[in-house]
Design a protein around this motif. Structure first.
Motif, PDB file in Angstrom:
ATOM      1  N   VAL A 109      17.134   1.164   6.098  1.00 37.60           N
ATOM      2  CA  VAL A 109      18.596   1.265   5.992  1.00 37.60           C
ATOM      3  C   VAL A 109      19.061   0.832   4.608  1.00 37.60           C
ATOM      4  CG1 VAL A 109      20.768   0.293   6.848  1.00 37.60           C
ATOM      5  CG2 VAL A 109      19.021   1.052   8.466  1.00 37.60           C
ATOM      6  N   ALA A 110      18.538  -0.296   4.126  1.00 35.73           N
ATOM      7  CA  ALA A 110      18.937  -0.785   2.810  1.00 35.73           C
ATOM      8  C   ALA A 110      18.502   0.189   1.713  1.00 35.73           C
ATOM      9  CB  ALA A 110      18.358  -2.173   2.559  1.00 35.73           C
ATOM     10  N   HIS A 111      17.311   0.760   1.844  1.00 34.08           N
ATOM     11  CA  HIS A 111      16.833   1.729   0.849  1.00 34.08           C
ATOM     12  C   HIS A 111      17.704   2.976   0.848  1.00 34.08           C
ATOM     13  CE1 HIS A 111      14.248   4.957  -0.771  1.00 34.08           C
ATOM     14  NE2 HIS A 111      13.924   4.015  -1.630  1.00 34.08           N
ATOM     15  N   GLU A 112      18.030   3.476   2.041  1.00 35.19           N
ATOM     16  CA  GLU A 112      18.897   4.650   2.128  1.00 35.19           C
ATOM     17  C   GLU A 112      20.262   4.376   1.513  1.00 35.19           C
ATOM     18  OE1 GLU A 112      18.929   5.631   6.290  1.00 35.19           O
ATOM     19  OE2 GLU A 112      16.829   6.292   6.262  1.00 35.19           O
ATOM     20  N   GLU A 153      23.311  -3.846  -5.154  1.00 40.34           N
ATOM     21  CA  GLU A 153      23.220  -4.866  -4.115  1.00 40.34           C
ATOM     22  C   GLU A 153      22.319  -4.398  -2.968  1.00 40.34           C
ATOM     23  OE1 GLU A 153      27.293  -5.553  -3.114  1.00 40.34           O
ATOM     24  OE2 GLU A 153      27.722  -6.494  -5.031  1.00 40.34           O
ATOM     25  N   ALA A 154      22.437  -3.139  -2.584  1.00 43.22           N
ATOM     26  CA  ALA A 154      21.588  -2.598  -1.520  1.00 43.22           C
ATOM     27  C   ALA A 154      20.125  -2.569  -1.961  1.00 43.22           C
ATOM     28  CB  ALA A 154      22.062  -1.202  -1.120  1.00 43.22           C
ATOM     29  N   ALA A 155      19.875  -2.312  -3.242  1.00 43.05           N
ATOM     30  CA  ALA A 155      18.493  -2.328  -3.755  1.00 43.05           C
ATOM     31  C   ALA A 155      17.908  -3.737  -3.670  1.00 43.05           C
ATOM     32  CB  ALA A 155      18.457  -1.815  -5.191  1.00 43.05           C
ATOM     33  N   TYR A 156      18.707  -4.739  -4.044  1.00 41.84           N
ATOM     34  CA  TYR A 156      18.246  -6.129  -3.908  1.00 41.84           C
ATOM     35  C   TYR A 156      17.953  -6.455  -2.449  1.00 41.84           C
ATOM     36  CZ  TYR A 156      19.522  -7.328  -8.725  1.00 41.84           C
ATOM     37  OH  TYR A 156      19.599  -7.401 -10.083  1.00 41.84           O
ATOM     38  N   LEU A 157      18.824  -6.018  -1.563  1.00 42.38           N
ATOM     39  CA  LEU A 157      18.636  -6.262  -0.138  1.00 42.38           C
ATOM     40  C   LEU A 157      17.361  -5.570   0.352  1.00 42.38           C
ATOM     41  CD1 LEU A 157      19.648  -7.467   2.497  1.00 42.38           C
ATOM     42  CD2 LEU A 157      21.046  -5.424   2.813  1.00 42.38           C
ATOM     43  N   ALA A 158      17.132  -4.343  -0.069  1.00 40.01           N
ATOM     44  CA  ALA A 158      15.925  -3.616   0.331  1.00 40.01           C
ATOM     45  C   ALA A 158      14.676  -4.352  -0.153  1.00 40.01           C
ATOM     46  CB  ALA A 158      15.949  -2.193  -0.220  1.00 40.01           C
ATOM     47  N   SER A 159      14.733  -4.878  -1.364  1.00 42.71           N
ATOM     48  CA  SER A 159      13.594  -5.619  -1.910  1.00 42.71           C
ATOM     49  C   SER A 159      13.327  -6.886  -1.087  1.00 42.71           C
ATOM     50  CB  SER A 159      13.878  -5.985  -3.367  1.00 42.71           C
ATOM     51  OG  SER A 159      12.868  -6.802  -3.882  1.00 42.71           O
ATOM     52  N   GLY A 160      14.376  -7.607  -0.749  1.00 47.43           N
ATOM     53  CA  GLY A 160      14.218  -8.816   0.062  1.00 47.43           C
ATOM     54  C   GLY A 160      13.679  -8.503   1.444  1.00 47.43           C
TER      55      GLY A 160
END
Length: 160
Positions: A27-30, A49-56
């Protein structure tokens, strides 16, 4: 109480956690790569911000995978009085309030509560303050930990 059954329950719970973490990564990556989230100016940071979330979330999923490997390789040994409490011990502690709690000391990554029959079992690792304090203790010994400004005392009732 069967320690192998507890180990299986931990693995099942970790598998559920992994599915949720992998879904969160997707979801975060999308969100990070969706065309509507392309930055239009330097203040438009939703995609970043979504990229950081996807990484975490990806790091969390990897930590869960590693915990699953640790728990699959884990072989709880029977309690030995000469060694005291070790990883793999099932311990019953009683606090100063006479409340009993059962603790299953396992490898890293398994901090959770399980129900086994009518009993609630807290799974912790030897890296936690309570886990470290219990290592080497035997039935009848006292276990003491400092939580914030409060010192908590427990007695080891029994060990399996």
């Amino acid at each position: 109480m069967d320690k192998l059954l507890l180990q299986q329950q931990v693995l099942e719970r970790l598998a559920e956690d992994l599915l949720q973490a992998e879904q969160a990564v997707r979801v975060a990556h999308e969100t990070a790569t969706h065309e509507e989230n392309i930055a239009e100016n330097k203040y438009d940071t939703l995609g970043l911000e979504a990229a950081y979330l996807a990484s975490g979330q990806a790091r969390r999923a990897e930590a869960i995978r590693q915990a699953m490997v640790n728990w699959r390789q884990f072989r709880p040994l029977p309690y030995s009085v000469s060694k005291g409490i070790q990883i793999g011990a099932l311990v019953c502690l009683v606090g100063s309030d006479d409340r009993q709690q059962q603790i299953f000391l396992g490898p890293d990554g398994g901090s959770m509560k399980l129900v086994c029959g009518a009993e609630l079992v807290q799974v912790i690792s030897s890296q936690t303050p309570l886990g470290r304090a219990m290592l080497g203790k035997c039935e009848g010994d006292e276990v003491s930990i400092q939580v914030a400004s409060i010192r908590q005392q427990f007695e080891v009732l029994w060990v399996q």
